[in-house]
Scaffold this motif. Sequence first.
Motif, short mmCIF file in Angstrom:
data_model
loop_
_atom_site.label_atom_id
_atom_site.label_comp_id
_atom_site.label_asym_id
_atom_site.label_seq_id
_atom_site.Cartn_x
_atom_site.Cartn_y
_atom_site.Cartn_z
N GLU A 81 34.06 27.20 36.43
CA GLU A 81 33.12 27.11 37.23
C GLU A 81 33.00 26.27 38.24
OE1 GLU A 81 29.79 29.32 34.22
OE2 GLU A 81 29.69 27.79 34.02
N ALA A 82 33.64 25.25 37.89
CA ALA A 82 33.99 23.91 38.42
C ALA A 82 34.93 23.94 39.80
CB ALA A 82 33.96 22.48 37.68
N GLU A 83 35.85 24.42 39.32
CA GLU A 83 37.14 24.86 39.69
C GLU A 83 36.70 26.09 41.24
OE1 GLU A 83 40.37 26.31 42.45
OE2 GLU A 83 39.88 24.34 41.24
N LEU A 84 35.63 27.20 40.77
CA LEU A 84 35.31 28.57 41.66
C LEU A 84 34.20 28.04 42.34
CD1 LEU A 84 35.35 31.06 42.46
CD2 LEU A 84 33.69 31.43 40.81
N ILE A 85 33.16 27.46 41.98
CA ILE A 85 32.64 26.36 43.39
C ILE A 85 32.91 25.63 44.44
CG2 ILE A 85 30.24 24.70 43.39
CD1 ILE A 85 29.24 25.80 40.57
N GLY B 18 37.60 31.55 51.23
CA GLY B 18 36.77 33.34 50.03
C GLY B 18 37.33 33.47 49.10
N LEU B 19 35.91 33.96 48.67
CA LEU B 19 35.86 34.45 47.87
C LEU B 19 36.36 35.82 47.22
CD1 LEU B 19 34.15 34.40 44.52
CD2 LEU B 19 32.46 35.61 45.93
N THR B 20 36.35 36.05 48.03
CA THR B 20 37.90 38.08 48.30
C THR B 20 39.38 37.01 48.00
OG1 THR B 20 36.45 39.00 49.63
CG2 THR B 20 38.87 39.39 49.68
N ALA B 21 39.66 36.11 49.26
CA ALA B 21 40.72 35.67 49.10
C ALA B 21 41.13 35.06 47.79
CB ALA B 21 41.17 33.72 49.94
N TYR B 22 40.16 34.45 47.12
CA TYR B 22 39.86 33.21 45.70
C TYR B 22 39.82 34.90 44.56
CZ TYR B 22 39.28 31.01 41.82
OH TYR B 22 38.55 29.42 40.99
N ALA B 23 39.46 35.55 44.89
CA ALA B 23 39.25 36.83 43.64
C ALA B 23 41.42 37.41 43.99
CB ALA B 23 38.50 38.04 43.85
N GLU B 24 41.49 37.21 45.48
CA GLU B 24 42.98 38.05 45.13
C GLU B 24 44.03 36.68 44.46
OE1 GLU B 24 44.22 38.29 48.82
OE2 GLU B 24 43.12 40.40 48.49
N ARG B 25 43.85 35.85 44.68
CA ARG B 25 44.64 34.53 44.43
C ARG B 25 44.48 34.10 42.67
NH1 ARG B 25 42.65 29.20 46.73
NH2 ARG B 25 43.57 30.02 48.67
N THR B 26 43.51 34.66 42.42
CA THR B 26 43.33 34.02 40.92
C THR B 26 43.55 35.58 40.08
OG1 THR B 26 40.85 34.90 40.85
CG2 THR B 26 42.32 32.12 40.94
N GLY B 27 43.60 36.84 40.11
CA GLY B 27 44.23 37.83 39.40
C GLY B 27 42.55 38.19 38.94
N GLN B 28 41.22 38.35 39.77
CA GLN B 28 39.72 38.33 38.95
C GLN B 28 39.33 39.40 39.83
OE1 GLN B 28 38.42 35.21 36.81
NE2 GLN B 28 39.82 33.63 37.78
N PRO B 29 38.62 40.61 39.43
CA PRO B 29 37.95 41.03 39.59
C PRO B 29 36.77 40.22 41.22
CG PRO B 29 38.06 42.51 38.31
CD PRO B 29 38.26 40.30 37.66
N ARG B 30 36.52 40.82 42.01
CA ARG B 30 35.87 39.74 43.02
C ARG B 30 34.08 39.83 42.63
NH1 ARG B 30 32.70 40.80 47.20
NH2 ARG B 30 32.35 39.72 49.26
N TRP B 31 33.79 41.19 42.11
CA TRP B 31 32.42 41.27 41.69
C TRP B 31 32.11 39.95 40.48
CZ3 TRP B 31 27.50 42.14 43.33
CH2 TRP B 31 26.59 42.50 42.84
N TYR C 110 31.26 36.79 41.92
CA TYR C 110 30.47 36.83 42.58
C TYR C 110 29.30 36.37 42.03
CZ TYR C 110 26.62 38.00 45.77
OH TYR C 110 24.98 37.10 46.24
N LYS C 111 28.90 37.20 40.20
CA LYS C 111 28.57 37.10 39.35
C LYS C 111 28.28 35.12 38.70
CE LYS C 111 28.84 40.58 36.97
NZ LYS C 111 28.58 41.48 36.27
N ARG C 112 29.91 35.14 38.61
CA ARG C 112 29.87 34.11 37.71
C ARG C 112 29.38 32.96 38.39
NH1 ARG C 112 35.74 33.14 36.07
NH2 ARG C 112 35.17 31.40 35.41
N ARG C 113 29.72 32.85 40.30
CA ARG C 113 28.97 31.65 41.18
C ARG C 113 27.66 31.51 41.03
NH1 ARG C 113 31.20 31.78 47.19
NH2 ARG C 113 30.28 33.50 46.70
N THR C 114 27.38 32.59 41.05
CA THR C 114 25.56 32.68 41.13
C THR C 114 24.84 32.11 40.66
OG1 THR C 114 25.63 35.05 42.45
CG2 THR C 114 23.61 33.56 41.60
N ALA C 115 25.52 32.86 38.71
CA ALA C 115 24.97 31.81 37.77
C ALA C 115 25.08 30.45 37.61
CB ALA C 115 25.08 32.13 36.63
N ALA C 116 26.58 30.41 38.34
CA ALA C 116 26.85 28.96 38.02
C ALA C 116 26.21 27.86 39.33
CB ALA C 116 28.20 28.31 37.62
#
Length: 273
Positions: free
Chosen positions: A199-203, A212-225, A228-234
């Motif tokens: 979560e620290a890396e994501l933030i 951008g969150l989309t670019a981060y999702a593409e880079r890490t291979g994780q679903p963008r949505w 987004y939920k993990r980042r909001t909660a963190a």
Amino acid sequence: MVRRTPAAAPAVPRPGERLFTDIDYRFRLLGQGPCPLSVDGRRLGQGLPRRAIALPELSAILMHPSCGYPARDAVWRLLVQRARTGDPAWRAGAVGVALPGLRFKAYLLAKLFTGDVQAAIVEHFLRALGTVDLARPGVVGNLLSAAFSKARAELRGLEPASSGAPNHAAGSVLPPAPFGHPDLVLTRAVDAGVISVQEAELIGATYLEEVGLTAYAERTGQPRWNLYKRRTAAVARLTAAIESGELSDLYADVITEATATVVLDTPTARKRP
């Protein structure tokens, strides 16, 4: 008769543990003497001092909260271009300017792996200098994220089989980035258990490095949505910890401001099953 307690044996440094210290020392030398390695603030503009700026001073300027993203991108495009000439001084200079960010990324890696995290992150940062897309915004963020991802994959492959619990070997904690840098708040939040390393890396990437969150999702291979939920909660936990004083620091408002004012990517509609 007084019984003396034998002195503890000095800790044996882990491989590469002094790498950042050596880099920092040599980086400071590049900024000294009659002809220090510097950039021309007049040509760069973006509110930078209108004079020659030695690289150690430049690093301090870029870390200050008042330094905007356009200035950082202008500087980093220049640093990458000069590093790509193959000049060893400019390659070393680029690593030195990025050292606070590299320290934070290595700190996160040291929470997960016992290998030589400093050497791994520096090696992949140097490789990223030759491949990063200078047309995209957030140049230094893209550099650090690419180096982190590649170093993490390399270290994971070298790590012996374990239970899957994060490793935090003795002596693996790196010296903190200069006082006041926003990454320090994230570091304390990880140590306090407020947020996880991931979560620290994501933030850090999507807020502080302008990835951008989309670019981060593409880079890490994780679903963008999911991201987004993990980042909001963190961010909610991080904000609550800051407001409660759990992460008390004179500069904690830097993180609060960043997570409160940066425009979030518009979340995509959640697909119904």
